[in-house]
Write an enzyme that holds these catalytic residues in place. Structure first.
Site, short mmCIF file in Angstrom:
data_model
loop_
_atom_site.label_atom_id
_atom_site.label_comp_id
_atom_site.label_asym_id
_atom_site.label_seq_id
_atom_site.Cartn_x
_atom_site.Cartn_y
_atom_site.Cartn_z
N SER A 248 0.85 -1.19 0.00
CA SER A 248 0.00 0.00 0.00
C SER A 248 0.88 1.23 0.00
O SER A 248 2.10 1.15 0.06
CB SER A 248 -0.90 0.00 1.24
N LYS A 249 0.21 2.39 -0.02
CA LYS A 249 0.96 3.65 -0.04
C LYS A 249 1.86 3.76 1.18
O LYS A 249 2.91 4.39 1.12
CB LYS A 249 -0.01 4.82 -0.07
N ARG A 250 1.44 3.16 2.28
CA ARG A 250 2.25 3.23 3.51
C ARG A 250 3.62 2.58 3.33
O ARG A 250 4.56 2.89 4.04
CB ARG A 250 1.53 2.54 4.67
N ASP A 251 3.71 1.67 2.36
CA ASP A 251 5.01 1.03 2.11
C ASP A 251 5.87 1.88 1.19
O ASP A 251 6.88 1.42 0.69
CB ASP A 251 4.81 -0.33 1.42
N ASP A 252 5.41 3.11 0.96
CA ASP A 252 6.21 3.96 0.11
C ASP A 252 6.14 3.48 -1.35
O ASP A 252 7.08 3.72 -2.12
CB ASP A 252 7.67 3.93 0.57
#
Ligand code: GLU
Length: 477
Positions: A248-252
């Site tokens: 996801s976006k949280r994983d950059d």
């Protein structure tokens, strides 16, 4: 068998990230492998989730990666329009067809009533299914209503031979009479997707496995229309670097344009994306886009999720960077030089680039790796005091070593050979390890913690610069 036609059908609700790009690539590769047609369709019926600029972003991303579409927006084709928002009349024609056979029926139920039904289902711990109230209590068609798809009593289950997952069978008794047409007259994803795939003659629907749950509904729609469904291939998820949750976006996770701006090469990004779920059964890791087109097959898509690892992408990008001749690479890195290089001439920049080509992972690293070639960096005593080896030496010892280095460099012609010979001789004479002596000279001439090989660096830096910088450090000790 008819010509293979695949489609990439992104919704313009944000930027294209790794997952979307990877499925786009698989559809492209499969079409090319089969001498088929790759179609771009924009699934833009949901105006509320529409994000300004995302269509342009999709075009730019695909074009940067070289995934040119044969049919679609800006390319044309016989089955357009290729934007769902332009296909209202087409959907209506097919809505009328299914309404005539009662496969679709109107529903006037209020949000409150449906909420109530949902709560009841929740309390009784069963899946929500619409109770078909409106079938028995029809109202005036002039009143706002949706159209639901009537899940038939038979077959009791429906299945398909998925090109990736094998045979999948789902009970239809678990399915809800889903909404096919919303109260504003626009179709939902299920309906528009099936109508478009059919009318655009799509032969293979390749998509992420988050859509598996939708496929039985799509198959029932095909049945209701009396159409032959396409081949489905559901590609496994990409997991975040921890290998546990979905990327996801949280994983950059970056978008294609982020990678473009950081100076990744499209060849490398393609190579990496393909490796997320595809291998041709050999140990080979490096593939050019042309080679991928040759070896790609749906059968060789892995059934288990891939794990996203940016270090592997960096490794591949470094590999592709090293494949270029210096002049080719030089043309590619324009725009990535440090600001301090503005006045430097091309020959000098090429020499510098030649030195860092080996270790460059992506072009945005260029400024930090090369700045010292173009400007005197401030003397930072920490480079010495925090260096594991150098911090063990007293200031006088450092000064003495640097004096001796200066003396030998003063009589060098600054060719790489001469510099190497002198530096090695100095190691012998001082009885120092390279980690001490070379680190010291490196810091004194570059003010950077790392650089390419010392003799190479000094040769490009030139005699005058190297010696002046050593003088500044001598004065500082
Ligand atoms: N518009 C859908 C998406 O955003 C298409 C899914 C499909 O490929 O059926 O991914």
């Amino acid at each position: 068998m008819s010509e293979v036609r695949t489609r990439f059908a992104p919704s313009p609700t944000g930027y294209l990230h790794v997952g979307g790009l990877r499925t786009a690539l698989f559809k492209y590769l499969f079409a090319k492998n089969q001498q088929g047609t790759f179609i771009l369709r924009i699934d833009d019926t949901d105006r509320e989730r529409f994000v300004e600029g995302s269509v342009e972003h999709i075009f730019e991303s695909l074009r940067w990666l070289g995934l040119e579409w044969n049919e679609g927006p800006e390319a044309g084709g016989d089955y357009g329009p290729y934007e769902q928002s332009q296909r209202f009349d087409i959907y209506h024609e097919y809505t009328d067809k299914l309404a005539a056979t009662h496969a679709l029926y109107p529903c006037w139920c209020s949000a409150e009533r449906l909420d109530q039904l949902r709560k009841e289902a929740q309390a009784e711990k069963r899946a929500f299914k619409y109770d078909r109230y409106c079938l028995k209590h029809p109202k005036d068609l002039a009143e706002p209503h949706v159209m639901r798809f009537f899940i038939p009593e038979s077959p009791l289950s429906i299945g398909w031979d998925d090109a990736v997952r094998g045979h999948v069978e789902v009970k239809t008794t678990d399915l809800d009479d889903f909404i096919a047409i919303k109260s504003d007259g626009w179709p939902t994803y299920h309906f528009s997707s099936v109508v478009d795939d059919q009318t655009m003659k799509i032969t293979h629907v390749i998509r992420g496995d988050e859509w598996v749950a939708s496929t039985p509904k799509h198959l029932l729609l095909y049945q209701a229309f009396n159409w032959e469904p396409p081949v489905y291939a559901h590609v496994p998820t990409i997991l975040g670097p921890d290998g546990k949750h979905k990327l996801s976006k949280r994983d950059d996770a970056k978008s294609a344009i982020d990678y473009k701006n950081l100076g990744y090469l499209p060849e490398a990004v393609i190579n990496y994306l393909a490796s997320l779920g595809f291998n041709d059964g050999t140990e080979q890791e490096i593939y050019s886009p042309e080679q991928l087109t040759k070896v790609f097959s749906l059968e060789r898509i892995s059934k288990s999720p891939a794990v996203f690892d940016e270090r592997r992408l960096d490794w591949m990008n470094g590999y592709w960077i090293r494949q270029f001749k210096l002049d080719e690479l030089f043309a590619k890195v324009q725009g990535f030089w440090p600001a301090e290089a503005v006045a430097a001439n091309d020959d000098f920049k090429k020499q510098v680039l030649g030195l860092v080509q080996e270790r460059l992972k992506y072009f945005a690293e260029l400024p930090d790796l090369t700045r010292f070639f173009f400007t005197d960096l401030p003397l930072d005593m920490k480079l010495v005091s925090e260096n594991k080896q150098l911090k063990k030496l007293k200031s006088e010892e450092l000064k003495d070593l640097l004096e001796r280095s200066k003396t030998t460099l003063e009589s060098s012609d600054f060719s790489v050979d001469d510099l190497s010979a002198r530096l090695n001789k100095l190691l012998e004479e001082t009885g120092q390890k390279p980690a001490v002596l070379f680190s010291l000279i490196r810091i004194a001439t570059t003010s950077a913690p790392a650089s390419p090989g010392l003799a190479d660096t000094l040769a490009v830096l030139g005699k005058q610069h190297s010696l002046t910088r050593i003088d500044s450090w001598l004065a500082a000790f």
